[in-house]
Design an enzyme around this catalytic site. Structure first.
Site, PDB file in Angstrom:
ATOM      1  N   GLY A  71      -2.433 -21.457  18.888  1.00 18.63           N
ATOM      2  CA  GLY A  71      -3.689 -21.233  19.580  1.00 18.63           C
ATOM      3  C   GLY A  71      -3.956 -19.742  19.690  1.00 18.63           C
ATOM      4  N   ASP A  72      -4.948 -19.387  20.470  1.00 19.48           N
ATOM      5  CA  ASP A  72      -5.336 -17.983  20.586  1.00 19.48           C
ATOM      6  C   ASP A  72      -4.329 -17.154  21.362  1.00 19.48           C
ATOM      7  OD1 ASP A  72      -8.017 -18.160  19.283  1.00 19.48           O
ATOM      8  OD2 ASP A  72      -8.353 -19.583  20.898  1.00 19.48           O
ATOM      9  N   GLN A 114       7.767 -17.346  25.515  1.00 17.58           N
ATOM     10  CA  GLN A 114       6.589 -16.528  25.763  1.00 17.58           C
ATOM     11  C   GLN A 114       6.913 -15.059  25.515  1.00 17.58           C
ATOM     12  OE1 GLN A 114       4.923 -17.066  29.637  1.00 17.58           O
ATOM     13  NE2 GLN A 114       2.960 -16.159  29.102  1.00 17.58           N
TER      14      GLN A 114
END
Length: 557
Positions: free
Chosen positions: A218-219, A195
């Site tokens: 993904g977004d 992350q």
């Protein structure tokens, strides 16, 4: 014998042919089969040369062409050369009335003389002309100002291998990699490891090496990239780097929105990926609004998609445990949350758009979207009569688990810049301090019991949630929805189901309110809850936001 556009053939003149190139070439598999090939500024026309009347003609629109390449054959004794053009026209889906882009290639053998080099030069001339014409014929939407990614472009593609069903890397190699080769787009693939890895990379990268940054995830990964760009000391220049999105997550909201903005027929799953890959290859760039968001801790974030509190945020975060099932996770999370529907107390205020007509409180502004074909979804079998707004299916894919090797080391340009409240970032002139009252020009909502509050700035909240039918990526608006307490569970579910077809704004619902705003403030009173920005959970507490029109640049069609 091959001739150019000045070909004196009277049949071409009679038909009003004004071309770029004209030639006769043989089939790659059978040298006895020959074709006449005409290239104009807008189309490639192919006709088989035959003695029989009524010869069939095939016309390929260069709007659908991503590239063309010239090459020698594998047999060294073959004096001929070849050129192949790659098209992605709309065709009927298998066993369906819908349309989707499907790959078609047209290959020709050039053997005008016995000199292999001369034949290759002629093939390259055709490939170059087709590529140039196809760039000029990229699909454009009326009323939208476009620029183009520099050609040949250099693209950094960031892939989160754990997004969605952990298939982003396989989807890239299976569906996108070949398209980029066909379009002659060089790229560097970067596999994110954890992350905020993407945020760290783009914050330090020498962006002069790249003409575009593309996210295959993904977004949530795009959220990292945008905030990494805005963290930089040279943020004004950095945020002008064109951004692309390839859907590889669970919700894929921005990808679905871009596809919608291109006025293409509805698409989902791999068809949506093919559409976004096609738009990446065409390389048109338009503006993208960003929203500046201030948290209670004085942290400032930049958002491209949504700010959510209540039901929508709960479903998005709580459904993480179902990530392995893909987009269905949101449906599962919705059903679980409906079983124990929560109500949140809070205060909401916003700055309405002046041009928007005012409606009496407690009513909904209605909008009648165009009809859209029903798409495959677990929810689609349920008929919806009630149609208000905001939905549980959150568009985003977070970057929670990354355990892969980075394929490329990004060189650094300058040291890490301060991210929170740094001098020089765009000024939020509409926002007072969070400890100050909102201006008199703002609207303060009297109701304090909410089921959800959703601020969204794109058309879609997920692939199958058409939340704002009239939205555009650069309309300069925050589309604010909120649902007040008292709505029943069946009515709330019907709202979300109606959103699949963009029909939720066509009917009134006493608990749903929709406003177009420039800025907003949300102050939760309920001590526990979740707030998400672009699907990423942020600190819980007071939050306010302001739109910055056209701050970023987006690859779209």
């Amino acid at each position: 014998m091959e001739t150019d556009a000045s070909d004196p053939d009277p049949s071409h003149q009679r038909n009003g042919f004004v071309g770029v190139l004209y030639g006769e070439f043989s089939d790659t598999l059978n040298d006895r089969v020959r074709y006449s090939v005409s290239l104009t500024e807008s189309a490639l026309t192919i006709q088989r040369i035959s003695a029989s009347p009524g010869r069939t003609k095939v016309v390929f629109n260069l709007t659908d062409c991503v590239g063309c390449r010239a090459y020698r054959g594998p047999d060294s004794a073959d004096v001929g050369a070849y050129f192949t053009a790659y098209f992605y026209p709309f065709k009927r889906r298998w066993m369906s009335a819908g349309l989707t882009r499907q790959r078609v290639e047209q290959c020709f053998r050039v053997a005008l003389v016995q000199d292999p080099l001369a034949n290759l030069l002629e093939a390259e001339r055709w490939a170059h002309a087709i590529r140039d014409a196809s760039v000029l014929q990229a699909p454009r939407r009326d009323g939208v100002l476009y620029t183009e990614v520099r050609r040949p472009c250099r693209v950094m593609i960031l892939v989160n291998p754990h997004s969605g069903r952990r298939q982003a890397l396989q989807l890239f190699t299976g569906h996108v990699q070949g398209m980029l080769t066909e379009a002659s787009i060089p790229y560097t693939l970067v596999i994110t490891e954890h992350q905020n890895h993407a945020r760290e990379l783009v914050r330090k990268a020498d962006l002069s090496q790249w003409d575009a940054l593309v996210i295959m995830s993904g977004d949530g990964l795009l959220f990292e990239v945008i905030n990494g760009l805005m963290d930089r000391e040279d943020w004004q220049e950095a945020i002008q780097t064109p951004l692309g999105i390839l859907p590889g997550g669970s919700g894929n909201a921005l990808a679905a929105s871009i596809h919608h903005y291109s006025q293409s027929p509805p698409a989902w799953n791999e068809e949506l990926l093919l559409s976004c890959g096609f738009m990446l290859c065409k390389g048109l760039v338009s503006s993208l609004d960003l929203v500046s968001i201030h948290l209670a801790s004085r942290q400032r974030l930049f958002s491209f998609l949504s700010l959510a509190w209540g039901f929508v945020a709960d479903v998005d975060i709580e459904s993480e445990k179902y990530r392995h099932v893909g987009a269905i996770r949101f449906l599962m999370g919705t059903l679980v949350r409906l079983a124990s529907l929560r109500v949140y107390q809070g205060r909401l205020a916003f700055l309405p758009v002046k041009e928007a007509p005012r409606f009496p409180k407690g009513t909904i502004k209605t909008h009648h979207p165009p009809s859209t074909p029903q798409h495959p979804s677990l929810c689609s079998s349920l008929r919806c009569r009630l149609a208000p707004s905001t939905s549980p299916n959150l568009c985003n894919s977070t970057n929670s688990n990354h355990n892969t090797i980075t394929n490329h080391t990004i060189p650094t340009k300058r040291p890490e810049a301060q991210s929170d409240g740094k001098i020089g970032a765009p000024l939020d002139s509409l926002l007072p301090g969070l400890d100050q009252p909102v201006p008199d020009s703002w609207t303060v909502v009297k109701e304090e019991d909410f089921v959800l509050v959703l601020a969204i700035y794109q058309s879609h909240l997920a692939e199958d949630l058409w939340t704002v039918p009239g939205a555009m990526a650069d309309d300069g608006l925050i589309h604010l929805f909120y649902v007040t307490a008292g709505i029943s569970r069946p009515a709330l579910l019907r709202l979300f189901l109606a959103m699949e077809k963009g029909a939720h704004l066509a009917c009134g619902c006493p608990h749903l309110v929709y406003e177009k705003v420039k800025a907003l403030r949300l102050e939760p009173i309920t001590p526990h809850g979740m707030i998400t920005v672009d699907g990423e959970m942020v600190e819980y507490g007071p939050v306010q936001a302001q739109v910055h029109p056209g701050l970023a640049r987006l690859i779209c069609g």
